[in-house]
Design a protein around this motif. Structure first.
Motif, PDB file in Angstrom:
ATOM      1  N   SER A   7      -0.773  -4.357  -1.351  1.00 60.20           N
ATOM      2  CA  SER A   7      -1.453  -3.059  -0.858  1.00 60.20           C
ATOM      3  C   SER A   7      -0.287  -2.005  -0.978  1.00 60.20           C
ATOM      4  O   SER A   7       0.582  -2.257  -0.529  1.00 60.20           O
ATOM      5  N   GLU A  51       0.228   1.912   0.267  1.00 59.73           N
ATOM      6  CA  GLU A  51      -0.115   3.505   1.228  1.00 59.73           C
ATOM      7  C   GLU A  51       0.151   4.702   0.283  1.00 59.73           C
ATOM      8  O   GLU A  51       1.228   5.127   0.043  1.00 59.73           O
ATOM      9  N   PHE A 105      -9.625   0.020  -0.155  1.00 60.36           N
ATOM     10  CA  PHE A 105      -8.480   0.056   0.327  1.00 60.36           C
ATOM     11  C   PHE A 105      -8.901  -0.616   1.772  1.00 60.36           C
ATOM     12  O   PHE A 105      -9.911  -0.815   1.949  1.00 60.36           O
ATOM     13  N   ILE A 116      -7.502   0.208   6.293  1.00 62.23           N
ATOM     14  CA  ILE A 116      -7.366   1.329   7.194  1.00 62.23           C
ATOM     15  C   ILE A 116      -5.940   0.862   7.689  1.00 62.23           C
ATOM     16  O   ILE A 116      -6.506   0.245   8.120  1.00 62.23           O
ATOM     17  N   ASP A 117      -4.831   1.755   8.578  1.00 66.31           N
ATOM     18  CA  ASP A 117      -4.284   1.272   9.801  1.00 66.31           C
ATOM     19  C   ASP A 117      -4.362   2.310  11.005  1.00 66.31           C
ATOM     20  O   ASP A 117      -3.248   3.360  10.592  1.00 66.31           O
ATOM     21  N   ILE A 160      -4.613  10.519   8.378  1.00 69.00           N
ATOM     22  CA  ILE A 160      -3.770   8.449   8.055  1.00 69.00           C
ATOM     23  C   ILE A 160      -4.169   8.739   6.197  1.00 69.00           C
ATOM     24  O   ILE A 160      -5.218   9.266   5.570  1.00 69.00           O
ATOM     25  N   SER A 161      -3.285   7.887   5.829  1.00 68.39           N
ATOM     26  CA  SER A 161      -3.704   7.768   4.444  1.00 68.39           C
ATOM     27  C   SER A 161      -3.744   6.399   4.298  1.00 68.39           C
ATOM     28  O   SER A 161      -3.413   5.266   4.582  1.00 68.39           O
ATOM     29  N   PRO A 162      -5.028   6.288   3.038  1.00 66.46           N
ATOM     30  CA  PRO A 162      -5.439   4.494   3.087  1.00 66.46           C
ATOM     31  C   PRO A 162      -4.578   3.090   2.375  1.00 66.46           C
ATOM     32  O   PRO A 162      -2.934   4.176   2.041  1.00 66.46           O
ATOM     33  N   GLN A 163      -4.536   2.306   2.222  1.00 67.61           N
ATOM     34  CA  GLN A 163      -3.654   1.082   1.749  1.00 67.61           C
ATOM     35  C   GLN A 163      -4.190   0.998   0.683  1.00 67.61           C
ATOM     36  O   GLN A 163      -5.264   0.017   1.389  1.00 67.61           O
ATOM     37  N   SER A 221       4.354   2.436  -7.577  1.00 66.92           N
ATOM     38  CA  SER A 221       5.382   2.656  -6.235  1.00 66.92           C
ATOM     39  C   SER A 221       6.234   1.776  -6.158  1.00 66.92           C
ATOM     40  O   SER A 221       6.608   0.852  -7.039  1.00 66.92           O
ATOM     41  N   SER A 276       8.819  -1.022  -1.417  1.00 64.04           N
ATOM     42  CA  SER A 276       7.271   0.150  -0.604  1.00 64.04           C
ATOM     43  C   SER A 276       5.482  -0.713  -0.635  1.00 64.04           C
ATOM     44  O   SER A 276       4.629  -0.189   0.198  1.00 64.04           O
TER      45      SER A 276
END
Length: 219
Positions: A98, A100, A113, A115-116, A183-186, A211, A215
């Protein structure tokens, strides 16, 4: 950025380069000794070899020796780094991970995805924007689901353009409707290759994302 595909070939090239450097140094050493011997043997007894010139020649030879040794050491370090990269590649290639990411290209496949969300979140709304900043899709995410997908559908009824990059914003709200943050998705995907650039390792993925290795999270 150099993608790592085979460490054996890189090791062979490094070894060959190191061997070539050592051979070149050996040839320079022999040439220096021959020149020095000829100078001493043929010097004029009434005007012997200038000691200053002799010292300068020794210094030049010493500098050459140090340079070759440094090159050899650098080649050894490069080989070790390639070995480490190859080891990491064998551990990560094909693995599900995953990442981000606020932006991702549409590859023609579903974007999967998770989400956190911050504590207290009761509702999460996904907004997808195209490259011009226009909102092309809005969806309230099911709070009972851990994994979400976007199949490329657009609010206009069309389908996302393949390889175009889209922005994913997820707005979170508490039970009172107070906005808790965006927020941004994972994004969940698979590693397709590992690359190195300036000593930093990167992963390329099936989702079209790149990436830093540090990360990403293996899932």
């Amino acid at each position: 950025m150099t993608t790592v595909t085979s460490t054996t070939q890189t090791q062979t090239q490094s070894t060959a380069t190191s061997s070539s450097s050592s051979q070149a140094f050996g040839e320079e050493f022999n040439s220096f000794i021959k020149l020095l011997t000829a100078q001493v043997r043929n010097q004029d007894p009434l005007s012997p070899l200038d000691s200053t010139q002799f010292v300068e020649q020794l210094a030049t030879f010493s500098a050459l020796e140090q340079q070759v040794n440094s090159n050899t050491n650098l080649q050894s370090i490069a080989t070790m780094l390639n070995d480490m990269t190859g080891l990491l590649a064998s551990q990560w290639l094909g693995q599900s991970v995953s990442i981000e990411a606020a932006k991702a290209p549409y590859t023609g496949e579903d974007v999967t995805f998770s989400i956190d969300a911050p504590g207290g979140t009761e509702r999460s709304v996904l907004s997808i924007l195209d490259s011009s900043g226009q909102t092309v899709w809005v969806e309230t995410l099911d709070p009972e689901e851990d994994i979400h997908t976007w199949n490329g559908a657009l609010a206009s009824g069309g389908t996302a353009t393949k390889d175009d990059v889209y922005t994913f914003n997820i707005d979170t709200y508490d039970a009172d409707g107070t906005h808790l943050g965006t927020i941004s998705p994972q994004i969940r995907t698979k590693v397709t290759s590992i690359a190195s650039e300036n000593g930093v390792l990167y992963v390329n993925t099936a989702a079209g994302l790149v990436s830093e290795l540090a990360s990403i999270t293996k899932i």
